[in-house]
Write a protein that holds these residues in place. Structure first.
Motif, short mmCIF file in Angstrom:
data_model
loop_
_atom_site.label_atom_id
_atom_site.label_comp_id
_atom_site.label_asym_id
_atom_site.label_seq_id
_atom_site.Cartn_x
_atom_site.Cartn_y
_atom_site.Cartn_z
N ILE A 85 0.84 -1.21 0.00
CA ILE A 85 0.00 0.00 0.00
C ILE A 85 0.87 1.25 0.00
N LYS A 86 1.92 1.25 0.81
CA LYS A 86 2.81 2.42 0.87
C LYS A 86 3.49 2.65 -0.47
N SER A 87 3.88 1.58 -1.16
CA SER A 87 4.56 1.74 -2.44
C SER A 87 3.61 2.22 -3.53
N SER A 88 2.33 1.78 -3.47
CA SER A 88 1.37 2.18 -4.51
C SER A 88 1.04 3.66 -4.43
N THR A 89 1.01 4.24 -3.22
CA THR A 89 0.72 5.67 -3.11
C THR A 89 1.88 6.51 -3.61
N LYS A 90 3.06 5.93 -3.75
CA LYS A 90 4.21 6.66 -4.29
C LYS A 90 4.26 6.57 -5.82
N GLY A 91 3.34 5.80 -6.41
CA GLY A 91 3.21 5.79 -7.86
C GLY A 91 4.05 4.76 -8.57
N GLU A 92 4.67 3.79 -7.85
CA GLU A 92 5.48 2.79 -8.51
C GLU A 92 5.47 1.51 -7.68
N PHE A 93 5.16 0.36 -8.33
CA PHE A 93 5.12 -0.91 -7.62
C PHE A 93 5.14 -2.04 -8.66
N GLY A 94 5.41 -3.25 -8.19
CA GLY A 94 5.36 -4.41 -9.07
C GLY A 94 3.95 -4.95 -9.13
N GLY A 95 3.41 -5.12 -10.33
CA GLY A 95 2.04 -5.60 -10.45
C GLY A 95 1.70 -5.99 -11.88
N ILE A 96 0.39 -6.12 -12.16
CA ILE A 96 -0.04 -6.58 -13.47
C ILE A 96 -0.58 -5.44 -14.34
N GLY A 97 -0.82 -4.26 -13.75
CA GLY A 97 -1.27 -3.13 -14.53
C GLY A 97 -2.73 -3.19 -14.91
N ALA A 98 -3.62 -3.24 -13.91
CA ALA A 98 -5.05 -3.26 -14.18
C ALA A 98 -5.77 -2.49 -13.08
N THR A 99 -6.89 -1.85 -13.42
CA THR A 99 -7.73 -1.17 -12.46
C THR A 99 -8.88 -2.08 -12.08
N LEU A 100 -9.13 -2.24 -10.77
CA LEU A 100 -10.16 -3.16 -10.28
C LEU A 100 -11.23 -2.40 -9.52
N ASN A 101 -12.42 -2.99 -9.46
CA ASN A 101 -13.48 -2.50 -8.60
C ASN A 101 -14.28 -3.67 -8.08
N MET A 102 -14.90 -3.49 -6.91
CA MET A 102 -15.79 -4.49 -6.36
C MET A 102 -17.19 -4.20 -6.87
N ASP A 103 -17.81 -5.18 -7.53
CA ASP A 103 -19.13 -5.01 -8.12
C ASP A 103 -20.03 -6.14 -7.62
N GLN A 104 -20.93 -5.82 -6.69
CA GLN A 104 -21.86 -6.79 -6.11
C GLN A 104 -21.12 -8.01 -5.56
N GLY A 105 -20.00 -7.76 -4.89
CA GLY A 105 -19.25 -8.83 -4.27
C GLY A 105 -18.23 -9.49 -5.17
N PHE A 106 -18.19 -9.12 -6.45
CA PHE A 106 -17.24 -9.70 -7.39
C PHE A 106 -16.16 -8.68 -7.74
N GLU A 176 5.41 -6.65 -13.66
CA GLU A 176 6.40 -5.65 -14.04
C GLU A 176 6.30 -4.46 -13.08
N ILE A 177 7.31 -3.61 -13.08
CA ILE A 177 7.21 -2.36 -12.33
C ILE A 177 6.18 -1.48 -13.02
N ILE A 178 5.13 -1.13 -12.30
CA ILE A 178 4.06 -0.31 -12.84
C ILE A 178 4.29 1.13 -12.40
N LYS A 179 4.68 1.95 -13.32
CA LYS A 179 4.89 3.37 -13.02
C LYS A 179 3.62 4.12 -13.42
N ILE A 180 2.94 4.60 -12.42
CA ILE A 180 1.67 5.28 -12.67
C ILE A 180 1.93 6.74 -12.98
N THR A 181 1.49 7.16 -14.15
CA THR A 181 1.50 8.58 -14.50
C THR A 181 0.16 9.15 -14.06
N PRO A 182 0.11 9.91 -12.98
CA PRO A 182 -1.18 10.29 -12.41
C PRO A 182 -2.00 11.23 -13.28
N THR A 183 -1.33 12.05 -14.12
CA THR A 183 -2.07 13.02 -14.92
C THR A 183 -1.52 13.07 -16.35
#
Length: 420
Positions: A85-106, A176-183
């Motif tokens: 969580i701390k690394s994701s708020t800094k805009g860089e972390f290892g991951g798969i590069g997808a945006t998720l949401n919880m939809d009716q428990g899924f 991969e290292i996911i570098k998030i460009t916020p804007t």
């Protein structure tokens, strides 16, 4: 996201867990019975469960059970999950590069960008994650799912997903290292309209957005308007929602936090740092615009600073405090709710657009408003961003130009012309 730094031992965590449990029960003898039940369950598991289980895991599971029973957002964070969580708020972390949401428990994939591992492996928006590394994910929080997807760059994660109209597919994805460009901020020169996409609210969002906006405004005369695109933005840090709102407001109220008793704990207001005075604004939102996105949209809407266009937002209007412990773990606990300047609870009422526009064309595929898609469009169109396949964005440009024209006094709305 508000973070309190509190150092507690694992034994204190156990105590707090039991206290929380007992305070939900009426009389002292019932509390004592509950304590005995808890102790007996632990004893039976230690002696009879088919596999040996560490006491630490049992206690952490008990804590998580208490927290998960409160709401979908309160949860226990292991040392690894807390670091993620701390690394994701800094805009860089290892991951798969997808945006998720919880939809009716899924857990649903909202978007997967072309340059990142999930997209390259074949994962598509609308896919529902069923298993991660052969483990069922039903009953765990969205944060825990995201933590399971994160990991060291080069490591692999196995996903089993459900895809309409009934397919089950498996993917092995190399992180991969996911570098998030916020804007990403662009100018449509033919329309004199600034387009500002905010993909997430991390530590770099407000300062990056301010610099990019200022650069265009300093070099362009007669700007007709600004479109702030918050579609598919799942939120992020609370303080960045405040700072982004302050870029477009002067002294107005932005948001208030109320605790369980309904009292105002904190009221946040603009501080005079408005850099876009007298420029018309339209904000784009959709059903995946959550948390910090809803704070910004609600502040601009209630203060009549911008018209909101798109779809009803996600409705996540609660504050989680992350409370870390001395052993490296933490808990995320919901402690307050967000209220818009006019006193509307985001959690209960969401952000409802002033003008509803449904993106029926782009629903089945990745949103064309994503940062990486935006870059693809720019490469294809030397003159600017290709908006031909983004219907809400087209309507937003038309709207902000119309607002600017009306504000200029060149067009007056009044009595119809009498042809007689």
């Amino acid at each position: 996201m508000v973070i309190f730094r509190t150092k507690l031992s694992i034994f204190t965590i156990i105590f707090l867990t039991l206290v929380t449990l007992f305070h939900t029960i009426g009389h002292s003898d019932e509390r004592y019975k509950a304590l005995k039940d808890f102790e007996e369950v632990l004893k039976i598991i230690r002696e009879q469960y088919v596999d040996e289980v560490e006491d630490k895991k049992l206690i952490e599971s008990a804590i998580n059970g208490v927290l998960n029973s409160l709401d979908p957002y309160s949860t226990f964070l292991s040392e690894e999950e807390y670091e993620n969580i701390k690394s994701s708020t800094k805009g860089e972390f290892g991951g798969i590069g997808a945006t998720l949401n919880m939809d009716q428990g899924f857990v649903k994939i909202i978007s997967s960008y072309k340059a990142w591992p999930a997209y390259k492996a074949g994962v598509k928006p609308g896919d529902i994650i069923v298993m991660i590394n052969d483990e069922q994910i039903s009953g765990i929080s969205l944060d825990q799912v995201m933590d399971k997807l994160k990991g060291e760059a080069g490591s692999q994660v196995k996903l089993k997903i459900y895809r309409e109209p009934g397919e089950i597919k498996e993917f092995i994805i190399t992180r991969e290292i996911i570098k998030i460009t916020p804007t990403k901020v662009l100018l449509y020169p033919q329309d004199k309209v600034i387009y500002a996409k905010v993909s997430t609210f991390n530590d770099k969002t407000s300062i990056t957005l301010k610099a990019e906006l200022q650069k265009i405004m300093d070099s362009t005369d007669d700007i007709k308007g600004i479109i702030l695109d918050l579609r598919d933005n799942p939120g992020g840090t609370f303080d960045q929602a405040i700072e982004v709102s302050r870029l477009f407001l002067s002294k107005e109220k932005i948001v208030s936090l109320k605790n369980r008793y309904g009292n105002d704990e904190v009221i946040y207001s603009a501080n005079g740092s408005n850099i876009a005075k007298n420029i018309s604004m339209v904000v784009l939102i959709n059903s995946a615009s959550a948390s910090s996105s809803e704070i910004v949209a609600g502040a601009l809407q209630d203060n009549q600073r911008a018209l909101i266009m798109g779809e009803k937002s996600f409705c996540k209007g609660v504050v989680q405090n992350i409370i870390p412990f001395s052993n490296g773990s933490a808990i995320k606990l919901t402690t307050a709710k967000f209220y818009t300047p006019l006193g509307k609870s985001i959690q209960e009422h969401c952000i409802v657009p002033d003008i509803e526009v449904i993106d029926t064309v782009n629903k089945p595929v990745a949103s064309h408003s994503g940062v990486n898609n935006l870059r693809d469009f720019v490469k294809k169109q030397p003159g600017g961003n290709d908006i031909n396949h983004d219907y809400p964005l087209q309507r937003a440009i038309d709207l902000v130009k119309g607002i600017s024209l009306y504000a200029s006094g060149k067009v007056k709305i009044g009595k119809p012309i009498n042809d007689k």
